[in-house]
Design a protein around this motif. Sequence first.
Motif, PDB file in Angstrom:
ATOM      1  N   SER A  14       0.879  -1.322   0.069  1.00 18.83           N
ATOM      2  CA  SER A  14       0.108   0.106  -0.244  1.00 18.83           C
ATOM      3  C   SER A  14       0.870   1.321   0.096  1.00 18.83           C
ATOM      4  N   ARG A  15       0.416   2.148  -0.711  1.00 20.87           N
ATOM      5  CA  ARG A  15       1.258   3.603  -0.769  1.00 20.87           C
ATOM      6  C   ARG A  15       1.210   4.279   0.621  1.00 20.87           C
ATOM      7  N   ARG A  16       0.114   4.035   1.187  1.00 15.86           N
ATOM      8  CA  ARG A  16      -0.028   4.806   2.446  1.00 15.86           C
ATOM      9  C   ARG A  16       1.096   4.590   3.549  1.00 15.86           C
ATOM     10  N   ARG A  17       1.736   3.398   3.296  1.00 16.77           N
ATOM     11  CA  ARG A  17       2.729   3.011   4.099  1.00 16.77           C
ATOM     12  C   ARG A  17       3.841   3.917   4.131  1.00 16.77           C
ATOM     13  N   TRP A  18       4.044   4.716   3.038  1.00 21.27           N
ATOM     14  CA  TRP A  18       5.236   5.738   2.972  1.00 21.27           C
ATOM     15  C   TRP A  18       4.615   6.856   3.988  1.00 21.27           C
ATOM     16  N   VAL A  19       3.423   7.135   3.741  1.00 26.57           N
ATOM     17  CA  VAL A  19       2.959   8.574   4.621  1.00 26.57           C
ATOM     18  C   VAL A  19       3.119   7.972   6.087  1.00 26.57           C
ATOM     19  N   VAL A  20       2.717   6.800   6.379  1.00 34.50           N
ATOM     20  CA  VAL A  20       3.113   6.200   7.859  1.00 34.50           C
ATOM     21  C   VAL A  20       4.484   6.326   8.349  1.00 34.50           C
ATOM     22  N   LEU A  21       5.358   5.775   7.388  1.00 40.34           N
ATOM     23  CA  LEU A  21       6.907   5.980   7.753  1.00 40.34           C
ATOM     24  C   LEU A  21       7.210   7.546   7.923  1.00 40.34           C
TER      25      LEU A  21
END
Length: 409
Positions: A14-21
């Motif tokens: 999921s692309r959201r993982r980079w926002v989370v990171l």
Amino acid sequence: MSDYTVSPPVEGRSRRRWVVLLLCWASLTMTSVDRSTWGPASLQAGAELGVSLAGLGAFATAYYVGYVLSNLGGGLLGDRIGSRVVLSGSLFTAGGFMVAFGSVSSAGAGIAVQALIGLCAGADFAAGVKLVASWFAERERGLAMGVFTMASSLGTMIANAIVPRLIQVYDWRASYQLFGIVSMGLALLCLALLRDRRGPSERPPPLRRLVRERDLLLLGLAGFGGLWGTYGFVTWSNALMVNGHGIDPVAAGTVVVVFAAAGAVGKPVIGLATDLAGVGRKRPALAVLVAFAGCLLVFGGLTSESAFLVMAAFAGLGAYLYTPLLVAMVAGLSGTALAGSAAGAMNATAQLGSVAVPVVVGAVYQATGSFAAAFATLAAGPLAGAVALSFVREAAASARPRSPQSARV
């Protein structure tokens, strides 16, 4: 809970993982800035508050006592109510107490507020590990943890680059108030944008599983030794260079910036390298700890600003590169369902080194007046950490079967 995103087994794509990171990294960066501010501010603050040189370590120790306690509680809480709320609340309240510390008028009040800053700040590490481990698959986790743990190095860099200059223009209080306000604003952003992630039927398994985990305890002891050296250096190197060798305070701060910058660059590199090599993280971490001890011994024998700058880069690599490797190993041992509790327990054990070392090094320096003796005391930590790490059964841990939920990252 309504905040949780039900996660299909997409292996963390999921692309959201980079926002989370990014948000986890930014949060840990700010609490690391808050923690590192005392080093460059300590001499001026101590003089205003009437604290002796040896007594300066009590402020750092008070912070780390609170920090250890909140690591334990924050990890447990994050696994049960969600790491988004825990991380955001941790950062916001720590920022509030940073602002308060900028207004203290006595040493006793300052020590108490430092303990409260630590008590609030410590929960964000375990919450961040839980979030990163939940959004990134095992094969990406070395790089992800390398980026996430860059924060502690960057926090040291930012504090040592900015605080001495703020003191020259304003005073030591301005740095605490500035960083506190920034921390509170970032916390609100994290609350708005972060999302927890777990499988549709995931429930945290019993905590007794962690209590029985021998390798987790050994990782904590390895971290204890490493952080003894790392945060002993961060806490004391400014004051020791200024008082022991007459280095200008801004120049001493620059030495610590170089120290932290080397670690910041190296963390994602070593994380990615171990991901690609696929041969484990124990042996690289062992080599780093041993090299760190050697660098501290060499640093203690130096006398000039130029020599300090050169050795600071090598010492910084040793001081920080073991961190993403140990953290990635923790997530592998516990599985993601208990990653917050495991990271909190491991980091609480490790941070006991940060609790003890400021007072011990202060006492050694006051008793001996020896710059070399102070750094030999620091070097003992990573050597002991390497011994503990040598007993970790990494192969057995990686071969241990994981639950479907913990594999669903």
